[in-house]
Write an enzyme that holds these catalytic residues in place. Structure first.
Site, PDB file in Angstrom:
ATOM      1  N   LEU A   1      -3.552  12.551   6.685  1.00  0.00           N
ATOM      2  CA  LEU A   1      -2.948  11.494   7.501  1.00  0.00           C
ATOM      3  C   LEU A   1      -1.424  11.581   7.603  1.00  0.00           C
ATOM      4  CD1 LEU A   1      -5.156   8.490   6.346  1.00  0.00           C
ATOM      5  CD2 LEU A   1      -5.580  10.115   8.194  1.00  0.00           C
ATOM      6  N   CYS A   2      -0.848  12.657   7.133  1.00  0.00           N
ATOM      7  CA  CYS A   2       0.600  12.864   7.261  1.00  0.00           C
ATOM      8  C   CYS A   2       0.857  13.525   8.618  1.00  0.00           C
ATOM      9  CB  CYS A   2       1.086  13.746   6.121  1.00  0.00           C
ATOM     10  SG  CYS A   2       2.851  13.792   5.920  1.00  0.00           S
ATOM     11  N   HIS A   3       1.758  12.950   9.395  1.00  0.00           N
ATOM     12  CA  HIS A   3       2.026  13.462  10.739  1.00  0.00           C
ATOM     13  C   HIS A   3       2.774  14.788  10.706  1.00  0.00           C
ATOM     14  CE1 HIS A   3       0.837   9.623  12.340  1.00  0.00           C
ATOM     15  NE2 HIS A   3       1.781   8.990  11.682  1.00  0.00           N
TER      16      HIS A   3
ATOM     17  N   ASP B   1       4.290  29.595 -11.389  1.00  0.00           N
ATOM     18  CA  ASP B   1       3.412  30.735 -11.116  1.00  0.00           C
ATOM     19  C   ASP B   1       4.081  32.063 -11.449  1.00  0.00           C
ATOM     20  OD1 ASP B   1       0.995  32.016  -9.919  1.00  0.00           O
ATOM     21  OD2 ASP B   1       2.501  32.763  -8.502  1.00  0.00           O
TER      22      ASP B   1
ATOM     23  N   MET C   1       7.847  12.594   2.560  1.00  0.00           N
ATOM     24  CA  MET C   1       6.734  13.420   2.084  1.00  0.00           C
ATOM     25  C   MET C   1       7.100  14.898   2.133  1.00  0.00           C
ATOM     26  SD  MET C   1       4.619  11.295   0.987  1.00  0.00           S
ATOM     27  CE  MET C   1       3.476  12.542   0.463  1.00  0.00           C
ATOM     28  N   GLU C   2       7.801  15.309   3.173  1.00  0.00           N
ATOM     29  CA  GLU C   2       8.216  16.708   3.292  1.00  0.00           C
ATOM     30  C   GLU C   2       9.166  17.095   2.173  1.00  0.00           C
ATOM     31  OE1 GLU C   2       6.312  15.596   6.994  1.00  0.00           O
ATOM     32  OE2 GLU C   2       7.769  14.568   5.753  1.00  0.00           O
TER      33      GLU C   2
END
Length: 117
Positions: free
Chosen positions: A52-54, A105, A90-91
């Site tokens: 649901l993140c645009h 990693d 969010m980004e």
């Protein structure tokens, strides 16, 4: 509207592991260079990772890594910008998490006890 968000995080590790990052002698190569590219890619692909993140047209993604000798850690900061109707927090958060996961990693063969904060 111009939107901008900044996020930070860190990964703690053993002193010998931090020395590998500083010297650029990790077995997998330039840890911070690869992590920077991964973080930028993470910001650009956030909508593919978070339901649901645009999807957004980002105008700027800046990622910086800082070696913190006293804390025996590497700090990642991301600043993301766009011009639009929704924010880019969010980004920025995804950029930091992907960048730090990439550091993990690339170094996990020598230090499985690293902690992302």
């Amino acid at each position: 509207t111009r939107r901008r968000a900044r996020a930070t995080g860190a990964i703690r590790m053993l002193p010998a592991t931090l020395a590998l990052v500083e010297s650029g002698t990790a077995a997998k190569g330039d840890v911070l260079g690869v992590a920077r590219i991964a973080a930028i890619q993470g910001a650009k692909r956030t909508s593919e990772l978070i339901p649901l993140c645009h999807p957004l047209a980002l105008t700027r993604v800046a990622v910086d890594f800082e070696i913190q000798r006293a804390a025996v850690a590497v700090r990642c900061s991301a600043e993301v910008e766009t011009t639009g109707r929704t924010g880019v927090e969010m980004e920025a958060l995804v950029a930091v998490q992907v960048g730090l996961a990439t550091v993990y990693d690339m170094l996990k063969a020598v230090d499985r006890g690293m902690v992302i904060e």
